[in-house]
Design an enzyme around this catalytic site. Structure first.
Site, PDB file in Angstrom:
ATOM      1  N   ALA A   1      57.915  22.701  34.518  1.00  0.00           N
ATOM      2  CA  ALA A   1      57.252  24.065  35.569  1.00  0.00           C
ATOM      3  C   ALA A   1      57.643  24.142  36.859  1.00  0.00           C
ATOM      4  O   ALA A   1      57.129  23.430  37.734  1.00  0.00           O
ATOM      5  CB  ALA A   1      55.841  23.918  35.232  1.00  0.00           C
TER       6      ALA A   1
ATOM      7  N   ILE B   1      47.087  27.120  33.235  1.00  0.00           N
ATOM      8  CA  ILE B   1      48.116  27.477  32.079  1.00  0.00           C
ATOM      9  C   ILE B   1      48.990  26.243  31.016  1.00  0.00           C
ATOM     10  O   ILE B   1      48.669  26.737  29.625  1.00  0.00           O
ATOM     11  CB  ILE B   1      49.763  27.585  32.922  1.00  0.00           C
ATOM     12  CG1 ILE B   1      49.383  28.695  33.980  1.00  0.00           C
ATOM     13  CG2 ILE B   1      51.114  27.804  31.925  1.00  0.00           C
ATOM     14  CD1 ILE B   1      51.264  28.928  34.911  1.00  0.00           C
TER      15      ILE B   1
ATOM     16  N   ASP C   1      46.315  14.186  32.280  1.00  0.00           N
ATOM     17  CA  ASP C   1      45.881  15.348  33.537  1.00  0.00           C
ATOM     18  C   ASP C   1      44.546  14.886  34.726  1.00  0.00           C
ATOM     19  O   ASP C   1      44.013  13.549  34.588  1.00  0.00           O
ATOM     20  CB  ASP C   1      44.834  16.985  33.216  1.00  0.00           C
ATOM     21  CG  ASP C   1      45.080  17.559  34.351  1.00  0.00           C
ATOM     22  OD1 ASP C   1      45.553  18.354  33.942  1.00  0.00           O
ATOM     23  OD2 ASP C   1      44.225  17.646  35.231  1.00  0.00           O
TER      24      ASP C   1
ATOM     25  N   GLY D   1      44.924  22.582  33.692  1.00  0.00           N
ATOM     26  CA  GLY D   1      44.757  23.145  34.481  1.00  0.00           C
ATOM     27  C   GLY D   1      44.763  24.924  32.916  1.00  0.00           C
ATOM     28  O   GLY D   1      44.311  24.746  32.027  1.00  0.00           O
TER      29      GLY D   1
ATOM     30  N   TYR E   1      55.856  23.292  49.428  1.00  0.00           N
ATOM     31  CA  TYR E   1      56.249  23.561  47.984  1.00  0.00           C
ATOM     32  C   TYR E   1      57.823  24.560  47.462  1.00  0.00           C
ATOM     33  O   TYR E   1      58.199  23.098  46.667  1.00  0.00           O
ATOM     34  CB  TYR E   1      55.103  24.715  48.311  1.00  0.00           C
ATOM     35  CG  TYR E   1      54.980  24.865  46.363  1.00  0.00           C
ATOM     36  CD1 TYR E   1      54.043  23.851  45.424  1.00  0.00           C
ATOM     37  CD2 TYR E   1      54.530  26.026  45.760  1.00  0.00           C
ATOM     38  CE1 TYR E   1      54.361  24.251  44.509  1.00  0.00           C
ATOM     39  CE2 TYR E   1      54.352  26.907  44.229  1.00  0.00           C
ATOM     40  CZ  TYR E   1      53.834  25.432  43.388  1.00  0.00           C
ATOM     41  OH  TYR E   1      53.667  25.546  41.976  1.00  0.00           O
TER      42      TYR E   1
ATOM     43  N   GLY F   1      42.395  21.420  37.178  1.00  0.00           N
ATOM     44  CA  GLY F   1      41.544  21.239  36.264  1.00  0.00           C
ATOM     45  C   GLY F   1      40.520  20.855  35.868  1.00  0.00           C
ATOM     46  O   GLY F   1      40.216  20.802  36.589  1.00  0.00           O
TER      47      GLY F   1
ATOM     48  N   LYS G   1      59.466  21.621  44.792  1.00  0.00           N
ATOM     49  CA  LYS G   1      59.792  21.934  43.633  1.00  0.00           C
ATOM     50  C   LYS G   1      61.813  22.278  43.196  1.00  0.00           C
ATOM     51  O   LYS G   1      62.222  21.692  42.331  1.00  0.00           O
ATOM     52  CB  LYS G   1      58.925  23.667  43.130  1.00  0.00           C
ATOM     53  CG  LYS G   1      57.802  23.159  42.926  1.00  0.00           C
ATOM     54  CD  LYS G   1      58.234  22.858  41.384  1.00  0.00           C
ATOM     55  CE  LYS G   1      55.703  22.524  41.045  1.00  0.00           C
ATOM     56  NZ  LYS G   1      55.865  22.109  39.828  1.00  0.00           N
TER      57      LYS G   1
END
Ligand code: UDP
Length: 320
Positions: free
Chosen positions: A115, A12, A31, A10, A147, A36, A151
């Site tokens: 992350a 980052i 991935d 991806g 979202y 990505g 997270k």
């Protein structure tokens, strides 16, 4: 050190992989190539092991985590546009998929860098946003907040497992931008406006354009990620990873027009026109950067002007 990077193809993730390879890590990338792109890994392709697969695959996740010393978990459904278009798939990846990675780290006693996102804070008006602040979210009928909620579940899981011995740290990204941003992939405002400016099309600014973000150049994003993952002082903690310079979307659009020498103008687009009814935006978003600075010695140093210039150089070199 053997290092697994989920989401390593991806935007980052691939920059993180570049740095890890430079630091002589043996890197494994998992991935599913949803947002990505293998082209992101071109420069290091011969030095890494790439596995195309999803974090929903229990067996693959278990085997790869067992094989690594440390796991950087970046694989996720990202970007507000995506979350709204595919709320169910995004929720499943970001809760069930992430849960599998976290649990595999627990099972095999591997260190985890999780992350997460500044979206965690929702629409709080307390600025700057500090890691231990309250989260302020809207209704569950507004897809966007799924979202943040997903997270937050991941963060809770990692923090709870930490009490049972999991070595982990959590980072919350603030609006990262730079080379490899893809208007079709992640769809961030910088990618969209840059593409529009270069094509001399109107720059679509949502709402009144007075909403602000703190744009963080990718080199800074990756440096913060590395430090939080590798520095033992970061263990058990949550860190904001971002630049604390606040910029309105109108100012971002003007800067991009000036830098590109574009003949474009700005077109204000209502949230309803872009996202349909019932969309809620975050009006301001500024990180409290003290903890990352004091504990990890990290601060974001690249100005928006320099970062945009570097991003533009990359764009011109790769999109001609
Ligand atoms: N935005 C915009 N034009 C675009 C894309 C985004 O004006 O083409 C706005 C968006 O509504 C938000 C801000 O820019 O207010 C940042 O959006 P992005 O999706 O990059 O990240 P967010 O911070 O919302 O997760």
């Amino acid at each position: 050190m053997r290092t697994l990077v989920t989401g390593g193809a991806g935007y980052i993730g691939s920059h993180l992989v570049d740095r890890l390879v430079g630091l002589d890590h043996e890197v494994i990338v998992l991935d599913d190539l949803s947002t990505g792109n293998l082209a992101n890994l071109q420069a290091v392709r011969a030095d890494i092991r790439f596995v195309e697969g999803t974090i929903l695959d229990t067996e693959v996740v278990g085997a790869l985590v067992a094989d690594a010393d440390i796991v950087f978990h970046l694989a996720a459904a990202v970007g507000v546009g995506h979350i709204i278009e595919k709320p169910l798939g995004s929720l499943i990846i970001n809760t069930k998929g992430a849960g599998q990675v976290i649990e595999a780290c627990v099972k095999h006693d591997r260190k985890l860098l999780l992350a997460s996102t500044s979206e965690i804070y929702g629409r709080t008006t307390k600025m700057p946003m500090s890691e231990d602040d309250d989260r302020v979210l809207g209704s569950t009928t507004i897809a966007r907040w799924g979202y943040s909620t997903a997270k937050a579940i991941d963060e809770h899981l990692a923090l709870a497992y930490a009490e049972h011995g999991l070595r982990m740290s959590i980072i919350r990204y603030f609006n990262s931008y730079g080379p490899r941003l893809d208007p079709r992939g992640y769809g961030s405002v910088v990618a969209n406006l840059l593409r529009q400016a270069i094509a001399n099309e109107p720059l679509t600014v949502h709402g009144d354009g007075l909403q602000t973000r703190c744009f963080t150049y990718i080199d800074d994003t990756v440096e913060g990620t590395l430090r939080a993952g590798l520095d033992p002082r970061g263990e058990g903690r949550v860190f904001n990873i971002g630049n604390d310079h606040e910029t309105s979307i109108n100012d971002l659009a003007d800067t991009i027009i000036a830098l590109t020498g574009s003949t474009s103008s700005v077109r204000l687009v209502s949230y309803e026109e872009r996202f349909g009814r019932g969309f809620e935006d975050t009006k301001r978003r500024i990180p409290d950067v003290r903890r990352a600075r004091d504990v990890l010695g990290f601060s974001a140093g690249v100005s928006l002007h320099d970062g945009l210039q570097r991003t533009l150089q990359w764009w011109r070199a790769t999109h001609q």
